[in-house]
Structure formats: C-alpha cells, structure tokens
Write a protein that holds these residues in place. Structure first.
Motif, PDB file in Angstrom:
ATOM      1  N   LEU A 177      39.549  29.673   6.500  1.00 53.07           N
ATOM      2  CA  LEU A 177      39.002  30.298   5.303  1.00 53.07           C
ATOM      3  C   LEU A 177      37.906  31.298   5.677  1.00 53.07           C
ATOM      4  N   THR A 179      39.343  34.530   7.045  1.00 47.73           N
ATOM      5  CA  THR A 179      39.877  35.322   5.941  1.00 47.73           C
ATOM      6  C   THR A 179      38.762  36.056   5.210  1.00 47.73           C
ATOM      7  N   THR A 180      37.689  35.311   4.926  1.00 44.06           N
ATOM      8  CA  THR A 180      36.599  35.902   4.156  1.00 44.06           C
ATOM      9  C   THR A 180      35.897  36.996   4.950  1.00 44.06           C
ATOM     10  N   PHE A 187      38.112  39.977   5.080  1.00 47.09           N
ATOM     11  CA  PHE A 187      38.165  40.636   3.781  1.00 47.09           C
ATOM     12  C   PHE A 187      36.923  41.498   3.556  1.00 47.09           C
ATOM     13  N   ILE A 211      47.453  31.454   2.964  1.00 49.50           N
ATOM     14  CA  ILE A 211      46.153  30.879   3.333  1.00 49.50           C
ATOM     15  C   ILE A 211      45.968  29.525   2.668  1.00 49.50           C
ATOM     16  N   ALA A 229      41.044  25.097  -1.187  1.00 45.65           N
ATOM     17  CA  ALA A 229      41.751  25.824  -0.137  1.00 45.65           C
ATOM     18  C   ALA A 229      41.864  27.314  -0.433  1.00 45.65           C
ATOM     19  N   PRO A 283      40.702  31.134  -1.070  1.00 43.68           N
ATOM     20  CA  PRO A 283      39.573  32.043  -0.858  1.00 43.68           C
ATOM     21  C   PRO A 283      39.066  32.550  -2.202  1.00 43.68           C
ATOM     22  N   PHE A 306      37.419  35.208  -3.090  1.00 46.14           N
ATOM     23  CA  PHE A 306      37.673  36.614  -3.412  1.00 46.14           C
ATOM     24  C   PHE A 306      39.119  36.814  -3.863  1.00 46.14           C
ATOM     25  N   GLN A 324      31.307  36.853  -2.699  1.00 49.20           N
ATOM     26  CA  GLN A 324      32.690  37.339  -2.785  1.00 49.20           C
ATOM     27  C   GLN A 324      33.026  37.817  -4.182  1.00 49.20           C
ATOM     28  N   TYR A 376      27.221  43.177   0.802  1.00 55.29           N
ATOM     29  CA  TYR A 376      28.467  43.825   1.210  1.00 55.29           C
ATOM     30  C   TYR A 376      28.227  45.305   1.490  1.00 55.29           C
TER      31      TYR A 376
END
Lengths: 291, 322
Positions: free
Chosen positions: A220, A223-224, A227, A266, B143, B145, B147, B265, B280
């Motif tokens: 995870l 992935t984050t 991203f 994912i 599980a 994400p 975002f 996110q 960000y």
C-alpha cells in the motif's frame, strides 16, 4: 537426541502445514498470492508488451478485442502495463518488508535481551517511529533520497519496523528467562550466540506472521508513494499507473479501464497478504484465539 | 491519576519530539545541494568569497551550534522561507490549516458515529451474515488505497452523475450573497472528500468497537443487569455501549497518523486547499523548507494528540494506573 529433535521439528512443521490447509482464510490468501506471483513472473513471458512502445493504440481507447483493458494516455496496452506492474509492486513489497523485519528483529531482540538502559533507549526510538505520521515521514525521506525503486524500498523498510520491534521484544522477554537460555549462558555462550541460536528461533515464528502483515502495508505504501509522484518513472507499477491516470485526466473523462484495474489488483494483493498473515498469526500464536 | 504517570508521559513525548527535530535537522543537511553550493555556482567565485558566504549562513560553526540556533529559531516560530511561495513557511502553513481541520473534523465525526453503530450491530449480531458483511467491508476498506477510492468517487459521483463539484473548497470566482450561501457551497464541496476519508477510517473503528463491546458484554455487571430483568436493548445501550466506547478515544489518537495519511491523499485528489495538498505541492516543487515545516508541525500535532489521549484515558478509566 539430535534425531528426536529433528523428528519433533518435522512434526511441528507438518502440524503447521495441516493447520494452514484447514483454514479457509489462509487458502484464499495463498491462492491470491500464487496468482499474483505467477502473473508477475510468468505473465510477462507469455504476454507480449513493451513499456516503451507508445501509441500501440489510440489514446485512452476503451476496452476492445485488441486491447482487453483498453489503452492508457500514451496509447499503451493497459493489460500489459498491469501485468508488468505486478512485478514492481511485489518486489518492492517483499524487499521493503525484509528490511523492516531485519531492523525490527535486531532492535526488538537486543532491547528485550539486554534490558536496562539499552532497552529504554531502543524503546523510546521505537515509540517515536510508532507515533510519527508515517506517510509524511516516507515522503520527506523519499524526496531527499530521490525517486528510484531502491530508494522507495529503503524508505518503506526504515519507516515500518517499529511494530515488529515491539513484538520481538515482548517475545524475547518471555523467552530469555527459560532454562535453555540459562543453560547456554552457564557454559559460557556469548550474547550474540544466545540471541542468534537460542532466542531468535523462538521469536521468529511470531515475527514471521507479523512480517506477512507488514508486506500488505508495504505494498500500500509503495502505491501511495508512487501515486504522489515519488515512484520510479522507468518502471511500471500499479501506483505509477494510477499516478499517470490521475495526472493525465483519465478520471475526468471517465476512462474507468485505466484506473479501476490497478486499484482492484492492489486491493486483492493486500487482502491476500492480510489473510495469510492473520492465519499464520492464529496458528502460531496461541494467545490469539479468534472470537 | 498520579503525577509520576503524568511526568513519564511528558518525558516520552519530549523524547519523541526531540527525535523528530533531529530527523528534521540532520536529514535536510545530509542531502545534496545546500545553499552555499547553489550560490557558488557563479564561475567568478573564489575561496574567500566561499568562506564569507559560509560565515554569513553560519555554516562555519560546529553542527551542534547550528542545531542550537535551529532550535532557537523554531521556538521563535521561524521555520524558514518557502522556496516556492517566497513567504515564511509558518504563514504558508497557517493559511492552509483551516481547510484541513474542516475536512478532518467532518470525516472524524462521520467515522466515529458510523464506527460505533457498525461495531454495535456486528457485536450484537455476532456470527450472523451482517457481522460477516461488516468485517468484509472493514477488510476491503483497509486494503484500499485512499487516493484510489477518491478517484473512483470523483469519476462516478462527480463526472458520471454530476452530483458534486470536483475541485477545491468553494466554487471559484463566485461572490457569495451571505454566510448561508457560502456554507451551502462549502458543504457541497466538503461532502465527497469527507465521506472518502471517513470510509477509509471507519472500518478500524467498527472493529475496535465490536471487540470492545464483546469484551464488556462478558463482564459480571452485564449479567447482573440482565438478572435484574432489564431488556436486552437497555442492557446493551445503557450498560455496555458507554463503557465499550472508551477505547475509541485512544484509537482516534493512535489512528491520527493514519488519518493524516488519508487526508493527504484525499486533499491531493480533490484539490482541497489544506496542509495535505500543500505537502503534495511542496514535493512537486521540491520546496524543502516547506516540506520540513509541514513534517514538523504534523509530527508535533500527532505527538500532542497521543499525549492527550494517554492523559484522557488515564482520567476516564480509573483502573489505569502505571
């Protein structure tokens, strides 16, 4: 004596495997992981795809016979990208977890074994890592190190060991008072020897099941980070796919085929690790009986 | 609560804070490209100029002295200048704080309310399909994400159905007639990001509530209440739930890191003008002072929240004595 020991070990292993196969949860987890490992390592051999080949199809073309999951913003095959991305996600997850496991085990066992000031010091550091907001910490580290696959592995590894350390310490505390440790010490065994040969084997099963759970978090995290733009540009991963999908505006044109498949992969992979980790925990940790 | 417990908690928090400061100070100095080397790219620069620049920035002093100066400036509220905004870091962060607080507060309230409700249902109907469904929901959201959930929500609710605006906190370029108009516009913008964030954290809350309620239900005083002839509903709502809610308080604080990760996110995806989106942007612009400032402030908040939770828990549950 040696033989009896081996036999006992063998029986233990057999029991473990049997328990594993009895539990539905672990079977589902195992099936998911096997599927993704095959997808990641055999898939690229069977499925022809070149990550550098832009414009194989139109931009953001919906799914068709030629492209089962459509194309991305640069006209690449989404299915091929997905298959190639599996490898990156798995490798990062597993390697980061290994680093985290090693740090956590060393810190936890030394802390529990030596006690006193060493314990106090190591546990304060561990607490700090438990409390610190992990995503900002990872992002800061990744920004400083620069974005490459290995840096991401290191960043995830060095930020996610605290839970493992706590676990290893607790287990060490209960093991170190046992007779066989005392016996080893009385015949003059050194600290490192005792920790490695006497304590580690008794602590390891619990750490291992914890490690499988850490893998889920590591995937995870990869992935984050990807991203948010900290990923390796040269390697397709599911996180990078989602990064490009978002940056290219696939969301606002409703190109579901581009951003839904990586997300679903994912979720499945993380669930696979979580299922397996929980079943390991249940089998190996008698204190944890499910309600 | 005794003072020794309090003192120890203060001590632990102080150490954590110190570790954050060390990370913040030394990491950002190990990295390549310090201010001196940026200035010294000038081809006419000579060694004496180098020394002059170094002493101007205090780089000729020992690291420990520099660290002390750094601490002194932090206490004064001097977090440096943002490379990108060319404003003091503290001002840039301050201007974004409100948006994050609104988002986090809204999401937290939804999550606590839903978490307690779902946990209660799961515990009361333990082993039934509803229980399994709630567990399944918690697992999948764990599980997922954050975002990605945001992206899917945007694609479906905003783009496909056109129900909500996709970007920002207020509709841009509009002058609002009054406070009510502004609030309605804010609510429209807030709804989806808050729900996304709430969905991601609610699973954890409901699982904690479930197991905590099951624990409480097996205690003697529950049996007593039942023996007195109270209805099942009264036993659960009046006797069990109030005590079972207690762990949620600690979980909120412990989960704060998770919440911050989620907010970062969600803000990024929804262009919500808060601290998360700011981080960000700072990452994209490689605005190191700003990045450092955000990390420090966020860490400070987390440490403070954990401390508060420890104290509150010791206060609410008289059995806790360390």
């Amino acid at each position: 004596m040696e033989n009896a020991k081996k036999l006992a070990l063998h029986r233990k292993r057999k029991q473990f495997v049997e328990a594993l196969f009895r539990s539905k949860m672990s079977l589902v987890g195992l099936a998911i992981l096997v599927f993704f490992v095959l997808l990641a390592f055999v898939g690229p051999l069977l499925y022809d795809y070149d990550h550098q080949e832009y414009g194989a199809g139109e931009m953001l073309e919906p799914p068709s016979k030629a492209f089962l999951l459509g194309t991305d913003d640069l006209g690449r095959d989404v299915l091929g990208e997905l298959i190639h991305g599996a490898k990156t996600s798995l490798i990062v997850g597993v390697l980061a977890t290994l680093i985290s496991m090693v740090i956590g085990t060393v810190v936890g066992i030394s802390s529990g074994y030596f006690g006193g000031r060493i314990d106090a010091f190591l546990m304060r550091v561990t607490d700090a890592f438990l409390v610190l907001p992990w995503l900002p910490l990872m992002l800061v580290l990744a920004a400083l190190l620069g974005s490459s696959l290995w840096n991401i592995v290191v960043v995830i590894g060095v930020t996610s060991w605290a839970g493992t350390a706590r676990l290893a310490r607790a287990q060490t505390l209960s093991v170190k008072e046992r007779q066989f440790v005392e016996r080893a010490r009385s015949i003059g065994a050194g600290h490192v020897y005792i920790m490695r040969k006497k304590i580690l084997p008794n602590v390891f099963p619990l750490i291992f099941s914890n490690t499988v759970l850490v893998s889920a978090v590591a995937i995870l995290s990869e992935t984050t980070l990807s991203f948010l733009g900290m990923g390796d540009v040269l390697r397709p991963s599911w996180g990078m796919m989602l990064h490009y999908a978002f940056e290219a505006g696939a969301v606002s044109v409703g190109a579901y085929w581009f951003f839904v498949p990586p997300g679903v992969c994912i979720i499945l992979l993380v669930l696979g690790f979580a299922f397996l980790g929980h079943s390991f925990d249940e089998i190996l940790n008698p204190a944890l009986r499910r309600r | 609560m005794n003072s020794e417990y309090l003192l120890r908690k203060i001590f632990h928090s102080a150490i954590t804070l110190f570790i954050v400061l060390i990370i913040n100070y030394f990491l950002f100095r190990i990295m390549p490209g310090d201010p001196v080397s940026m200035i010294m790219r000038n081809p006419n620069a000579n060694p004496s100029m180098l020394a002059q620049v170094k002493s101007l920035y205090g780089f000729d002093k020992p690291q420990l002295v520099q660290f002390a100066v750094y601490l002194r400036e932090l206490v004064k509220g001097n977090f440096g200048m943002s490379f990108f905004y060319r404003q003091p870091v503290i001002d840039v962060i301050g201007s974004r704080l409100f948006a994050t607080l609104v988002l986090a507060f809204a999401a937290e309230i939804v999550a606590i309310f839903l978490g307690i409700l779902l946990g209660k249902i799961a515990a009361v109907r333990r082993g039934e399909p509803v229980d399994a469904a709630i567990l399944g929901f918690s697992l999948v959201t764990y599980a997922m994400p954050t975002f990605w959930l945001g992206i899917v929500f945007i694609a479906f609710f905003c783009v496909h159905l056109g129900l909500f605006p996709t970007v920002g906190m207020y509709t841009s370029g509009v002058t609002f007639a009054g406070f009510a108009d502004k609030a309605v516009d804010l609510a429209k913008h807030l709804f989806l990001p808050a729900v996304t964030l709430a969905v991601v954290i609610v699973g954890g809350y409901s699982m904690i509530m479930r197991s905590s309620l099951l624990d409480v239900l097996s205690e003697d005083y529950i049996t007593t209440a039942r023996a007195k002839g109270l209805s099942r509903r009264d036993v659960i709502n009046r006797h069990a739930v109030p005590n079972a809610r207690l762990p949620i308080i600690t979980i909120i604080a412990i989960n704060l890191g998770f919440m911050i990760a989620g907010a970062l996110q969600v803000e990024t995806v929804f262009s919500w003008p808060g601290i998360g989106r700011l981080m960000y942007e700072a990452l994209k612009a490689r605005d190191y002072p700003l990045l450092q400032g955000i990390f420090l402030i966020v860490s400070f908040c987390v440490i403070l929240a954990n401390f508060a939770a420890d104290i509150m828990y010791g206060y609410l549950d008289p059995r806790i004595r360390y």
